[in-house]
Enzyme design. Structure first.
Site, PDB file in Angstrom:
ATOM      1  N   GLU A  43      -0.682  -2.259   5.227  1.00  0.00           N
ATOM      2  CA  GLU A  43       0.638  -2.183   6.112  1.00  0.00           C
ATOM      3  C   GLU A  43       0.645  -0.996   7.109  1.00  0.00           C
ATOM      4  O   GLU A  43       0.676  -0.854   8.331  1.00  0.00           O
ATOM      5  CB  GLU A  43       1.448  -2.290   6.172  1.00  0.00           C
ATOM      6  N   ASP A  98       0.836  -1.500  -0.300  1.00  0.00           N
ATOM      7  CA  ASP A  98      -0.155  -0.083   0.130  1.00  0.00           C
ATOM      8  C   ASP A  98       0.733   1.405  -0.270  1.00  0.00           C
ATOM      9  O   ASP A  98       2.183   1.111   0.204  1.00  0.00           O
ATOM     10  CB  ASP A  98      -1.206   0.039   1.155  1.00  0.00           C
TER      11      ASP A  98
END
Length: 397
Positions: free
Chosen positions: A139, A81
């Site tokens: 994350e 991400d």
């Protein structure tokens, strides 16, 4: 294991890893929204052949590779991400998505693990056990994607799990490792001070939440200095203070928020307790009421001692041209902890900063970048750790 043959292949696939990283950097996606990224990763893995692919969650990808010989089941993890940051690097492959940027290196993490999957698939006949490639979503945003993947059963049957982070704050050529805690817990607190508003000219008729809030902030900043032992690590940072709209109005409420970073649960609980006690005591002294909300974030990543010993030996024997250093813990949060809490884990830091190339900005900065040469170190580490760790059979050598 023919290491020289493997390292030659690392050099061969490196150009593709760079290409993948730059594509992902141009097309970043936020946590829990990595739809295109996950599809891109899935298609790349599918093109390698020989991998058992699945989608544990909507925006994550899992690939399994079974070797030709018995051995351990080793998981390698990369996060995918990006962050809600507008990029200002001026790179030719800068983000095309306004307000979204890979400002922490997850584009590189994903690309390196893709490269490792390709190399290990091609060298399947020399592989023991099984390698599980975890391409993790979210994350950057608690509760985090790792916890979801553990709940989905991704860690079942896995013997050990390994992860890495490219660090622009560590110079290229240095690799950092330690056993025990290597990252911190990352909690947040929110404090609402309820007073009694009124006219700025008559403060004696009010219960001023701004005055109480200011003293609460001062008190919070003394917690570490006066409540936490000098040999323990903790950070309490007040990062938000909101209250009032007009110059001549004392408001009813003030909202205070911030972050807590600690390396162990004893200190964590102490700091949590002292935040509540400090806020409640000061508010009461001012005649105000207070509400304190404390939210646990990621737990510390704690490296398993035995696995860390194995990884340290690997680094010292296979990365002789790099500085292998026993580093201090990083007080940033990392949800790799969700994996390493259920299976023995090891997480390392690979230097990717380079003053000579102007790569000096920290993570989560609009001008963040990394030395792409460090991606070769990460690729090599993934491949060699998979081959080395999987060779040892369950129950013995």
């Amino acid at each position: 294991m023919d290491v020289s043959k493997i390292l030659t292949k690392v050099d061969e696939v490196y150009s593709e890893v760079i290409e993948w990283r730059r594509y992902l950097h141009e097309n970043p996606e936020l946590s829990f929204q990595e739809v295109h990224t996950a599809n891109y990763v899935y298609k790349k893995l599918e093109s390698f052949g020989g991998l058992d692919l699945s989608r544990p969650t909507e925006t994550s990808v899992l690939a399994r590779l079974k070797g030709s010989k018995p051995g351990r089941v080793i998981a390698l993890r990369a996060d995918m991400d990006a962050l809600p940051i507008g990029e200002k690097t001026g790179l030719p492959f800068a983000s095309k998505n306004a307000g979204v940027m890979h400002a922490c290196g997850h584009d590189a993490h994903t690309s390196m693990l893709l490269g490792a999957a390709k190399l290990l698939t091609e060298d399947k006949e020399n592989l023991s056990g099984e390698i599980v490639f975890i391409f993790q979503h979210a994350e950057e945003l608690p509760p985090g994607g790792a916890r979801e993947l553990v709940a989905a059963g991704v860690m079942e049957g896995i013997d050990q799990v390994v992860g890495l982070h490219l660090m622009a704050t560590i110079p290229f050529g240095t690799i950092g490792i330690r056993d025990g805690a290597i990252t911190s817990a990352s909690d947040i607190f929110e404090i609402t001070v309820q007073g009694k508003g009124g006219h700025a000219s008559t403060p004696e008729l009010t219960v001023d939440p701004v005055a109480a809030g200011a003293q609460i902030v001062s008190g919070l900043n003394h917690i570490v200095a006066r409540s936490v032992g000098p040999l323990d690590s903790a950070v309490v940072s007040v990062t938000r203070f909101h209250g009032g709209e007009a110059f001549n109005v004392i408001p009813d409420t003030v909202e205070i928020g911030g972050s807590v970073r600690v390396l162990d649960n004893t200190t964590r609980e102490l700091v949590k307790k002292r935040i509540s006690e400090t806020a409640e005591g000061i508010a009461r002294a001012h005649g105000a009421e207070v509400k304190v909300e404390y939210t646990y974030g990621y737990n510390p990543v704690v490296n398993n001692a035995e696995l860390t010993k194995e990884i340290t030996n690997l680094l010292e024997t296979q990365f002789t041209d790099r500085n292998i250093e026993w580093i201090d813990p990083m007080l940033g949060g990392e949800d790799f902890s969700a994996f390493s809490e259920v299976r023995p884990g090891c997480y390392i830091m690979i230097g990717a900063g380079n003053d000579q190339k102007g790569i000096t900005f920290p993570h989560h900065h609009p001008k963040f970048d990394l030395d792409e040469e460090a991606m070769k170190d990460g690729l090599k580490f993934h491949v060699l750790s998979a081959l080395t760790l999987s060779e040892t059979r369950k129950g013995g050598v």
